[in-house]
Design a protein around this motif. Structure first.
Motif, PDB file in Angstrom:
ATOM      1  N   GLY A  76       0.696  -1.272   0.173  1.00  0.00           N
ATOM      2  CA  GLY A  76      -0.056   0.269  -0.137  1.00  0.00           C
ATOM      3  C   GLY A  76       0.993   1.111  -0.287  1.00  0.00           C
ATOM      4  O   GLY A  76       2.061   0.805  -0.354  1.00  0.00           O
ATOM      5  N   ARG A  77       0.369   2.357   1.014  1.00  0.00           N
ATOM      6  CA  ARG A  77       0.763   4.100   0.408  1.00  0.00           C
ATOM      7  C   ARG A  77       2.610   3.082   1.347  1.00  0.00           C
ATOM      8  O   ARG A  77       3.603   3.750   0.436  1.00  0.00           O
ATOM      9  N   ILE A  78       2.824   2.807   2.676  1.00  0.00           N
ATOM     10  CA  ILE A  78       3.641   2.440   3.520  1.00  0.00           C
ATOM     11  C   ILE A  78       4.246   1.459   2.445  1.00  0.00           C
ATOM     12  O   ILE A  78       5.903   2.035   2.333  1.00  0.00           O
ATOM     13  N   ARG A 120      -4.098  -8.951  -1.923  1.00  0.00           N
ATOM     14  CA  ARG A 120      -5.191  -9.257  -2.143  1.00  0.00           C
ATOM     15  C   ARG A 120      -5.579  -9.157  -3.796  1.00  0.00           C
ATOM     16  O   ARG A 120      -6.316 -10.137  -4.548  1.00  0.00           O
ATOM     17  N   SER A 121      -4.929  -7.894  -4.434  1.00  0.00           N
ATOM     18  CA  SER A 121      -4.996  -7.895  -6.063  1.00  0.00           C
ATOM     19  C   SER A 121      -3.711  -7.519  -6.218  1.00  0.00           C
ATOM     20  O   SER A 121      -2.824  -6.821  -6.067  1.00  0.00           O
ATOM     21  N   ASP A 152       8.701  -4.202  14.374  1.00  0.00           N
ATOM     22  CA  ASP A 152       7.931  -3.057  15.449  1.00  0.00           C
ATOM     23  C   ASP A 152       7.351  -3.311  16.048  1.00  0.00           C
ATOM     24  O   ASP A 152       6.131  -2.528  17.157  1.00  0.00           O
ATOM     25  N   VAL A 154       6.403  -4.306  10.259  1.00  0.00           N
ATOM     26  CA  VAL A 154       5.798  -2.731  10.390  1.00  0.00           C
ATOM     27  C   VAL A 154       4.221  -2.201  10.036  1.00  0.00           C
ATOM     28  O   VAL A 154       4.083  -1.318  10.707  1.00  0.00           O
ATOM     29  N   SER A 161      -8.659 -10.987   8.034  1.00  0.00           N
ATOM     30  CA  SER A 161      -8.059 -11.022   7.174  1.00  0.00           C
ATOM     31  C   SER A 161      -6.959 -11.183   6.904  1.00  0.00           C
ATOM     32  O   SER A 161      -6.690 -12.047   5.753  1.00  0.00           O
TER      33      SER A 161
HETATM   34  P1  NAP Z   1      -2.509   0.995   3.069  1.00  0.00           P
HETATM   35  O1  NAP Z   1      -2.236   2.191   1.651  1.00  0.00           O
HETATM   36  O2  NAP Z   1      -3.510   0.583   2.957  1.00  0.00           O
HETATM   37  O3  NAP Z   1      -2.158  -0.798   2.274  1.00  0.00           O
HETATM   38  C1  NAP Z   1      -2.276  -1.855   3.429  1.00  0.00           C
HETATM   39  C2  NAP Z   1      -2.179  -2.540   1.954  1.00  0.00           C
HETATM   40  O4  NAP Z   1      -2.254  -3.691   2.570  1.00  0.00           O
HETATM   41  C3  NAP Z   1      -2.495  -2.967   0.546  1.00  0.00           C
HETATM   42  O5  NAP Z   1      -1.513  -2.252  -0.057  1.00  0.00           O
HETATM   43  C4  NAP Z   1      -3.912  -4.039   0.773  1.00  0.00           C
HETATM   44  O6  NAP Z   1      -3.973  -3.966  -0.435  1.00  0.00           O
HETATM   45  C5  NAP Z   1      -3.059  -4.812   1.574  1.00  0.00           C
HETATM   46  N1  NAP Z   1      -3.389  -5.742   2.170  1.00  0.00           N
HETATM   47  C6  NAP Z   1      -4.757  -5.324   2.647  1.00  0.00           C
HETATM   48  N2  NAP Z   1      -6.033  -7.023   3.028  1.00  0.00           N
HETATM   49  C7  NAP Z   1      -4.915  -7.550   2.854  1.00  0.00           C
HETATM   50  C8  NAP Z   1      -4.696  -9.017   2.828  1.00  0.00           C
HETATM   51  N3  NAP Z   1      -5.840  -9.726   3.712  1.00  0.00           N
HETATM   52  N4  NAP Z   1      -4.059  -9.660   2.766  1.00  0.00           N
HETATM   53  C9  NAP Z   1      -2.471  -9.717   2.099  1.00  0.00           C
HETATM   54  N5  NAP Z   1      -2.895  -7.741   1.152  1.00  0.00           N
HETATM   55  C10 NAP Z   1      -3.815  -7.243   2.298  1.00  0.00           C
HETATM   56  O7  NAP Z   1      -1.773   0.921   4.221  1.00  0.00           O
HETATM   57  P2  NAP Z   1      -0.427   1.779   4.996  1.00  0.00           P
HETATM   58  O8  NAP Z   1      -0.771   3.850   5.055  1.00  0.00           O
HETATM   59  O9  NAP Z   1       0.050   1.391   3.827  1.00  0.00           O
HETATM   60  O10 NAP Z   1      -0.364   1.858   6.307  1.00  0.00           O
HETATM   61  C11 NAP Z   1      -0.632   0.048   6.412  1.00  0.00           C
HETATM   62  C12 NAP Z   1       0.136  -0.637   7.601  1.00  0.00           C
HETATM   63  O11 NAP Z   1       0.895   0.208   8.760  1.00  0.00           O
HETATM   64  C13 NAP Z   1      -1.207   0.069   9.051  1.00  0.00           C
HETATM   65  O12 NAP Z   1      -3.066  -0.397   8.177  1.00  0.00           O
HETATM   66  C14 NAP Z   1      -1.111  -0.181  10.549  1.00  0.00           C
HETATM   67  O13 NAP Z   1      -1.385  -0.804  10.568  1.00  0.00           O
HETATM   68  C15 NAP Z   1       1.051  -0.291   9.987  1.00  0.00           C
HETATM   69  N6  NAP Z   1       1.374   0.609  10.471  1.00  0.00           N
HETATM   70  C16 NAP Z   1       2.864   1.302  11.668  1.00  0.00           C
HETATM   71  C17 NAP Z   1       3.206   1.815  11.492  1.00  0.00           C
HETATM   72  C18 NAP Z   1       4.329   1.789  12.614  1.00  0.00           C
HETATM   73  O14 NAP Z   1       4.506   2.303  13.591  1.00  0.00           O
HETATM   74  N7  NAP Z   1       4.443   0.166  13.179  1.00  0.00           N
HETATM   75  C19 NAP Z   1       2.782   2.820  11.221  1.00  0.00           C
HETATM   76  C20 NAP Z   1       1.909   3.426  10.443  1.00  0.00           C
HETATM   77  C21 NAP Z   1       0.831   2.029  10.023  1.00  0.00           C
HETATM   78  P3  NAP Z   1      -4.563  -5.417  -0.857  1.00  0.00           P
HETATM   79  O15 NAP Z   1      -6.288  -4.249  -0.802  1.00  0.00           O
HETATM   80  O16 NAP Z   1      -4.221  -5.040  -2.475  1.00  0.00           O
HETATM   81  O17 NAP Z   1      -4.891  -6.538  -0.271  1.00  0.00           O
END
Ligand code: NAP
Ligand code: 8YV
Length: 317
Positions: A150-152, A172-173, A253, A227, A205
């Motif tokens: 995703g974004r990160i 998932r896609s 982390d 992370v 999921s």
């Molecule tokens: P995002 O843009 O929504 O990206 C999430 C990604 O995960 C998407 O590419 C999505 O792709 C994939 N995903 C969702 N469900 C899935 C599944 N069941 N199986 C496999 N892949 C799946 O979110 P983001 O802004 O990158 O943030 C991601 C996560 O990082 C947050 O939700 C949070 O839990 C974590 N985070 C941690 C920290 C920290 O301090 N360590 C800080 C910020 C965020 P698809 O829809 O194609 O599956």
């Protein structure tokens, strides 16, 4: 004018607390055993911690709830489907933390592969006076499988590319706009790579998708960096795989039951553990706080939410 009533869950950073205090009438959860009658006027929730979850049971007690504003991009502590069904808006803090968390992910990856914390401890203990630090594994021969591009995840992938290391991904896609190989199967990806970087969100999921079978497929040179959310990795299976040398190492982390870290992981000197600090800089936490408060003030000014989550789109569909 009457200030809108807001329930504050957890302990917001000072900057957020001051802004909330200035704009809203703040409420805290009643102590265990006390009634919720005082919360009947609450129209919004500001989340500054993961406990208690904002679920159907809590929403039942807040009949006038309109919006739940999360401090963080991951909102697995909020039942967003339930909120959607009740017409309650959920907001999070995307984008403002993306590059910060990706920086941390690369730091954790390098720290784990090149054993930076262990080498630091070696110098401080005076062991260098006796003999050089042992050689380590390398990033040079690795292929990185990103779980959750995703974004990160994309910001992590860009950094890894700059290091000259191949990147593939699982989600998932398939995504049309990225040059990396896509694996619909996480198990298959784990068979083909030696390093996983998980940036997937929490929730049902993704629960334990990195499990014993995936770790076995990763193999004895395998490294897991997480992370995203602790719940994505089966922590007991990970501890067993590290103990039995099914994989080489891990850099974590996030954990399943924060801030509690399993003693068997703490006892392992060959892994790297961080206390959920991915977004933990003054700069980025301030940006997150600003966005959380902006979501609430915009909403109560009748201008809609700034960053609603996908389950509760705005304008409503
Ligand atoms: P995002 O843009 O929504 O990206 C999430 C990604 O995960 C998407 O590419 C999505 O792709 C994939 N995903 C969702 N469900 C899935 C599944 N069941 N199986 C496999 N892949 C799946 O979110 P983001 O802004 O990158 O943030 C991601 C996560 O990082 C947050 O939700 C949070 O839990 C974590 N985070 C941690 C920290 C920290 O301090 N360590 C800080 C910020 C965020 P698809 O829809 O194609 O599956
Ligand atoms: C925060 C995070 O540390 O944004 C997220 O999903 O995990 C981190 O940025 C956390 O949300 C604040 O408690």
């Amino acid at each position: 004018m009457t200030k809108p009533a807001i329930l504050v869950i957890g302990r917001p950073m000072t900057y957020v607390a001051e802004r909330l205090e200035a704009t809203f009438a703040l409420h805290a959860l009643p102590p265990a055993g006390a009634g919720f009658a005082a919360l009947a006027t609450v129209r919004g929730i500001a989340m500054a911690g993961a406990q208690p979850r904002v679920d159907a049971a809590l929403m039942d007690k807040l009949p006038n709830l309109e919006i739940v504003a999360n401090f963080g991009v991951g909102y697995d502590a909020i039942d967003a489907q339930e909120a959607q069904a009740r017409g309650v808006i959920v907001t999070n803090t995307p984008d403002v933390l993306t590059e910060e968390v990706a920086d941390l992910a690369l730091g954790l990856l390098l720290s784990t592969v090149r054993e930076l914390p262990q080498a630091d401890r070696y110098v401080r203990a005076g062991h260098w006076l006796g003999k050089p630090y042992p050689l380590t594994t390398t990033l040079r021969t690795r292929t990185i499988g990103i779980v959750g591009l995703g974004r990160i995840g994309k910001a992590v992938a860009r950094r890894i590319e700059a290091f000259g290391v191949p990147v593939v991904y699982h989600g998932r896609s398939r995504q049309a706009d990225v040059p990396y190989r896509y694996y619909p199967s996480l198990l298959k990806m784990a068979e083909d790579v030696d390093t996983l970087v998980s940036v997937a969100p929490g929730g049902t999921s993704t629960h334990h998708i990195i499990n014993a079978a995936v770790l076995k497929a990763l193999g004895p040179n395998g490294i897991v960096i997480n992370v995203g959310r602790g719940s994505v990795v089966d922590e007991a299976a990970l501890a067993a795989a590290l103990r039995d040398k099914v994989i080489l190492s891990a850099g974590l982390d996030v954990f399943e039951d924060e801030p509690r870290v399993p003693p068997e992981l703490i006892a392992m000197d060959h892994i790297v553990l961080l206390p959920h600090v991915g977004s933990g800089t003054h700069h980025t936490r301030q940006g997150m706080g600003q966005l959380q408060v902006d979501n609430l003030t915009n909403w109560f000014a009748g201008k809609g939410p700034v960053t609603p989550v996908s389950e509760t789109p705005w304008p409503r569909r």
